[in-house]
Design an enzyme around this catalytic site. Structure first.
Site, PDB file in Angstrom:
ATOM      1  N   ASP A 450      99.911 -46.165  44.955  1.00 23.39           N
ATOM      2  CA  ASP A 450      99.904 -44.322  45.006  1.00 23.39           C
ATOM      3  C   ASP A 450     100.362 -44.048  46.240  1.00 23.39           C
ATOM      4  OD1 ASP A 450      99.036 -41.932  44.473  1.00 23.39           O
ATOM      5  OD2 ASP A 450      97.202 -42.715  43.864  1.00 23.39           O
ATOM      6  N   ASP A 513      97.863 -36.467  37.137  1.00 18.60           N
ATOM      7  CA  ASP A 513      96.337 -36.378  37.215  1.00 18.60           C
ATOM      8  C   ASP A 513      95.626 -35.424  36.817  1.00 18.60           C
ATOM      9  OD1 ASP A 513      96.582 -38.460  39.628  1.00 18.60           O
ATOM     10  OD2 ASP A 513      96.254 -36.891  41.548  1.00 18.60           O
TER      11      ASP A 513
END
Length: 708
Positions: A450, A513
């Site tokens: 990430d 997301d």
């Protein structure tokens, strides 16, 4: 041969199975674009037009369609290169010096050699041809052979010329939680600029251009190019005053300068490009096949379970083992432990940089969880964010100079963290050794990498926008060489790293997301124009969704996620017996259809109904799938007609509809279509079909048939 050269008129003709791209050298030594479109056979038939200035305000250099225009002289158009020499000269004057042809297995490459007229500054234009994919690739290498440094201030990898006005330009816009929002706009006079200036993310635009002449999925001319780079890019599309449209892609000149020392060279990121006279579908199929067969590692992607929504930062070993057992019961093949397992990581403000296992959460180490997961015959994955550090972390206390910063300024935090300066060799070494240590010590199969904030305070170097992402590429490439079984997922605060630069180095994209199943339909649709379905991670998550607050039936959520590489992100310990039963059925069904979804051809189908149906087809060999969604019934509750594509006209196909099996010819299914009527809100169906007489394993219509 895919590259033909006419020595009579110095014309180069690059050809795939159905397209051609041509340029030549004019009497001034300029590399001039000549043609891009359907396949041609003879380069000697292409003539170099004689150009004359329109007026003193429209000089020849301004009108000339150059393959690689440079800054200097009477050029005021978009340029690909701007450089400053040691004596202060700020223009480039190049001369053509010859060419080379090379054969790399199945790829032929042409290199044009250019050199500045005064300085020992070399430009090599590289072109590769992939005939079977109807794709080409171009890049440029700049080399300083002088005794003084040369500063590169702008570097685009190439310019494209389309001989039409009034084209349609398409790309995506967006932000966190709303990535991949496709838009189309008419190209008029004035420039269209797409770019990223943040270093990390591409939430706002994506590094590609698509230009079409009122094309549809199956008809019309489409010109496209995709930059093979993550991070700071820029693209320019401009309709000129002289009857053409030009497009460029390359490094973003915003806050950019690259000092090329004597003897140094630099290769700009490549552009993968192509042309279709059969609409967007041919573009998509060519890029998808190229990605699957030449870029991505082989093998089907596993069904994963990710623990984030179940626990967030409140991670502990016992709870994770419970989740692993439940995930196995549902049919998951990979268990991914998300954020919160390391350092003093109890929220976003600490832990990043301290990549040791938190002993309070895992008193017997990470091995206890990994052994439990492996004992269930599942693979194990781990979340990391190696490019970042929290101010409270021990790493920052020990090495405050390892972040991007100016000594006289206060460094910005975003999400409570700094960005590590990957231009420093010691920082690169730390990140590599940290990740190598984790992969060596623990039996890890999957890394979710990430990156949750943009770059700021970029020190005194203005090349870090390129240096940073190339360091990430290099670190992951070396890790995969040493640990070849490990899959890497590219995540950047959602879908912030989706591009052809990172694909292949990383194996999966985290698409967004935003896991709302309805929102994901438009996100996944836009994604599909260029990027392969196999790399598109899609999750089933809990309702109400944390972003949209919508409550969507579990079957719809599964169908939406089954259109990519399936993942489950729910708190499955709260599943009802009905949720468990449906999940087991859906996951079993996905495993059956997975080869078609991940490795088949993808079709965006037309919807003739005033009701907003989303219709998609996958086809691999003699088997296919139809996904149909109706998020909301409108007035009239109208059905739709589904016209499949890509079938053999004279073959017969059995379609397993919700009302029973229907057998028709491919011609009928493509021209007449099938009636489909979904009812209510958030209705969905997955309808398999098989070619009659297929030698492939037939669908199990009990577990693999349609579900509404």
């Amino acid at each position: 041969m895919s590259i033909a050269v006419s020595r009579e008129n110095e014309v180069f003709l690059l050809s795939t199975k159905s397209t051609s791209y041509a340029f030549g050298i004019d009497d001034q030594g300029l590399v001039r674009h000549l043609y891009w479109g359907r396949r041609l056979e003879r380069p000697e038939e292409l003539e170099m037009p004689v150009l004359t200035e329109v007026s003193t305000n429209d000089p020849v250099l301004e009108i000339t369609p150059e393959e690689f225009p440079v800054y200097g002289g009477l050029r005021y158009k978009e340029h690909c290169l701007k450089a400053t020499f040691a004596d202060g000269t700020r223009e480039v004057v190049y001369r053509y010096c010859g060419y080379e042809l090379a054969q790399h297995e199945t790829v032929q490459e042409l290199v044009l050699h250019l050199k500045d007229a005064h300085y020992d500054f070399l430009l090599d234009l590289h072109y590769k041809v992939y005939p079977d994919y109807d794709l080409m690739e171009r890049s440029v290498v700049v080399q300083n052979q002088s005794a003084q440094p040369i500063t590169i201030q702008q570097l685009h990898s190439g310019q494209f010329h389309i001989p039409y006005e009034g084209l349609n330009f398409s790309n995506v816009h967006g932000h966190w939680g709303a990535e991949q929002q496709r838009f189309v706009q008419k190209v008029g006079y004035g420039a269209i600029v797409i770019e990223n200036r943040r270093g990390i993310s591409t939430h706002n635009h994506n590094p590609y251009f698509i230009l079409d002449r009122d094309a549809t999925e199956t008809s019309g001319e489409v010109y496209f190019g995709a930059l093979r780079m993550s991070g700071n890019f820029s693209g320019v599309v401009r309709q000129t005053q002289y009857g053409e449209t030009l497009a460029q892609l390359g490094l973003n000149p915003h806050d950019f300068a690259l000092e090329l020392q004597p003897g140094q060279s630099f290769e700009a990121p490549a552009i993968l490009y192509g042309y279709s006279h059969r609409g967007f579908e041919a573009m998509t199929h060519n890029l998808h096949r190229f990605a699957r067969q030449r870029v991505m590692r082989p093998g089907l992607r596993p069904v994963l379970y990710n623990s984030w929504e179940a626990t967030e930062f409140a991670v502990n070993c016992a709870e994770q083992i419970k989740l692993a057992h439940k995930a196995k019961e549902l049919g998951a093949e990979l268990f991914v432990l998300d954020d919160g397992w390391f350092g003093q990581r109890h929220g976003i403000d600490n832990g990043l940089g301290d990549w040791y296992v938190n002993q309070d959460k895992f008193p017997h180490g990470l091995e206890e969880l990994i052994d439990a997961v492996k004992g269930l015959d599942m693979k194990f994955g781990l979340w990391v964010e190696p490019e970042m550090v929290n101010p409270k972390a021990q790493l920052y206390q020990d090495h405050p100079d390892w972040i991007y910063h100016f000594d006289t300024r206060t460094s910005d935090t975003s999400r409570g963290q700094y960005v590590l300066n990957l231009a420093k060799e010691e920082v690169q070494r730390f990140v590599y050794e940290t990740m190598d240590g984790l992969l060596t010590r623990y039996d890890i199969d999957y890394i979710k990498w990430d990156a949750n904030r943009p770059i700021s305070q970029t020190c005194l170097r203005q090349d870090i926008w390129v240096t940073h992402i190339r360091a990430v590429y290099d670190i992951v490439t070396r890790l995969k060489q040493k640990h070849p079984h490990v899959l890497f997922e590219a995540c950047a605060s959602g879908g912030g790293r989706i591009d052809y630069g990172i694909l292949g180095i990383f194996d999966d994209f985290w698409t967004s997301d935003n896991t709302d199943a309805c929102d994901r339909l438009s996100i996944q649709d836009a994604y599909s124009y260029l990027y392969p379905i196999k790399a598109m991670r899609a999750w089933v998550t809990d309702c109400p969704n944390f972003l949209s607050q919508r409550v969507i039936p579990l079957s719809f959520r599964y169908h939406s996620a089954m259109m990519g590489s399936l993942g489950i992100g729910c708190n499955i310990l709260k599943f009802t017996p009905q949720d468990v039963a449906l999940s087991r059925q859906m996951i079993a069904q996905y495993k059956e259809i997975r080869p078609i979804v991940q490795e088949g051809d993808f079709y965006r189908l037309d919807n003739p109904s005033p009701n907003r149906y989303f219709l998609y087809e996958y086809l691999k060999g003699e088997q296919g799938l139809l996904f149909a969604f109706l998020p909301q019934s409108r007035v009239g509750h109208r059905g739709t007609t589904v016209r499949l594509r890509g079938l053999e006209e004279d073959a017969r196909y059995t379609v397993h509809t919700p009302q029973g099996d229907v057998t028709k010819s491919g011609r009928c299914l493509m021209q007449c279509g099938l009636p489909l009527h979904l009812h209510g809100d958030y209705a969905s169906a997955l309808i398999p079909f098989t070619k009659e007489g297929s030698s492939e394993t037939p669908f199990d219509t009990q577990s693999g048939g349609s579900t509404t």
